[in-house]
Design a protein around this motif. Structure first.
Motif, mmCIF file in Angstrom:
data_model
loop_
_atom_site.group_PDB
_atom_site.id
_atom_site.type_symbol
_atom_site.label_atom_id
_atom_site.label_comp_id
_atom_site.label_asym_id
_atom_site.label_seq_id
_atom_site.Cartn_x
_atom_site.Cartn_y
_atom_site.Cartn_z
ATOM 1 N N GLU A 142 0.566 -1.071 -0.036
ATOM 2 C CA GLU A 142 -0.052 -0.061 0.073
ATOM 3 C C GLU A 142 0.902 1.245 0.062
ATOM 4 O OE1 GLU A 142 -0.233 -2.680 1.964
ATOM 5 O OE2 GLU A 142 -2.394 -3.255 2.104
ATOM 6 N N TYR B 110 -3.205 3.942 6.509
ATOM 7 C CA TYR B 110 -2.053 4.864 5.844
ATOM 8 C C TYR B 110 -2.420 6.011 5.557
ATOM 9 C CZ TYR B 110 -0.359 0.043 5.123
ATOM 10 O OH TYR B 110 0.223 -1.356 5.059
ATOM 11 N N TYR C 182 -9.034 -8.068 5.411
ATOM 12 C CA TYR C 182 -8.166 -7.622 4.007
ATOM 13 C C TYR C 182 -8.282 -8.427 3.194
ATOM 14 C CZ TYR C 182 -3.901 -6.271 1.910
ATOM 15 O OH TYR C 182 -2.818 -6.000 0.847
#
Lengths: 265, 110
Positions: free
Chosen positions: A13, A246, B50
């Protein structure tokens, strides 16, 4: 100037962010997420510019069951593919009795447990071709009947195996908060000549317990502890770990700059 | 002097307590054990979400409590990969009627 400098944990990511973030001198990758045969292209590109060091999370080196050497071989292959001078895992266990915890668990700080860890680390060092380092973990529970402090345990480990240490300052802070250990005593007892590099990460307090989430900003107290560490040693490298939630690049850049300031680079 | 085997069984006992609601091993703080069990469960819940955003989307707020129930009864072993473990969770959900039985998209696969 330090050997490694300021780094960040490479994650899928963060792939694009890392390529354009200012002030990233090196990265660390989770070995289990990679295959030596087909490394991500962006990582291959990064590798031309900066050190890429593999960090394992699943060797279970503190586990008393026989070491799963296939996992060590995988780490060795990834380290070779990355041309890494150093590979690492944690002072912990993750498997026992057929179960998999999925997260790092503490080992008893006893002579017996140290002997097991030393034997597993020596076997690992015979398989991994580069230098090997071990990291202190954040624990929310403790085994009874500890015979050594954590710093004594880590010191003996390095003396007996020749391994290096990754000191995670956020984990040190978490243990001080949750277990009542004295972080200054810890810092005083670490053999700094064995330091590979330092880990930094964010966390959050939930229900009276500090959680080392890697999903929040680094808290000021952890930056203060990094400055305290810096009074004792100039670390070869300092790495920021961010694994979830993030933030924008600007926030990551600011966090990296704060680390740089704390170690006076 | 404790042997390596004794340590192995104590570690197994601790994991059993943390992952499968086993008895609290001697000398451990029960409250701390619950905190650690919660940490492990949260970590794995996030990982499954996820890997399988479809499950979290289908179950909404029920995702976490249902996974907690599943994983306590059927903790992840050291031989199953996380993707396969997520598949086991899916099967468990379907068997209980918490998810509709999927239409077979690949009739040549059993």
């Amino acid at each position: 100037m330090a050997e490694l400098g300021i780094g960040i944990g490479w994650r899928d990511e963060l792939d694009l962010s890392i390529a354009r973030l200012p002030g990233v001198d090196w990265v660390e990758v989770v070995a289990e997420n990679l295959h030596a045969e087909h490394l991500p292209e962006t990582l291959e590109t990064l590798r031309q510019r900066m050190p890429v060091l593999p960090h394992a999370v699943s060797l279970s080196l503190g586990g008393a069951e026989p070491l799963d050497t296939a996992r060590v071989v995988h780490l060795a292959e990834v380290a070779r593919a990355l041309d890494a001078p150093l590979a690492s895992d944690h002072v912990c266990f993750v498997r026992a009795g057929g179960l998999d915890s999925g997260h790092l668990l503490p080992v008893p700080r006893t002579r017996e447990a140290l002997d097991v860890l030393v034997a597993n680390v020596r076997l690992t060092q015979s398989i991994v071709e580069c230098e090997f380092a071990l990291e202190n973990i954040a624990a929310v529970l403790e085994w009874p009947d500890a015979e050594l402090t954590e710093e004594q345990f880590l010191t003996e480990l390095t003396e007996r195996t020749g391994c290096k240490l990754i000191i995670d300052v956020a984990n040190l802070y978490a243990n001080a908060r949750n277990l009542g250990t004295d972080p200054v005593k810890f810092l005083d007892g670490i053999p700094w000549e064995r330091l590979a590099y330092v880990h930094m990460a964010g966390g959050v307090e939930r229900g009276g317990v500090y959680h080392d989430t890697h999903a929040h900003p680094v808290v000021p107290e952890v930056l203060d502890l990094l400055a305290e560490l810096r009074h004792r040693v100039e670390p070869p490298g300092v790495l920021l770990e961010r694994d979830d939630d993030y933030p924008p690049d600007s926030e990551l850049a600011a966090e990296l700059a704060a680390l740089r300031a704390a170690v006076k680079w | 002097m404790v042997s390596r085997e004794d340590l192995a069984s104590r570690q197994a006992e601790l994991l059993h307590a943390l992952l499968a609601r086993g008895p609290v091993p001697a000398g451990f703080d029960e409250a701390r054990l619950h905190v650690e069990a919660d940490v492990l469960r949260r970590k794995r819940t996030r990982l499954i979400a996820y890997l399988r955003p479809d499950l979290e989307e289908a179950l909404g707020d029920r995702f976490a409590p249902l996974f907690a129930e599943f994983t306590a009864g059927q903790p992840k072993t050291d031989t199953i990969r996380t993707h396969a473990y997520a598949d086991e969770f899916t099967t468990w959900l379907v068997d209980r009627g918490d998810l509709p039985r999927p239409k077979r998209r690949f009739p040549w696969r059993r």
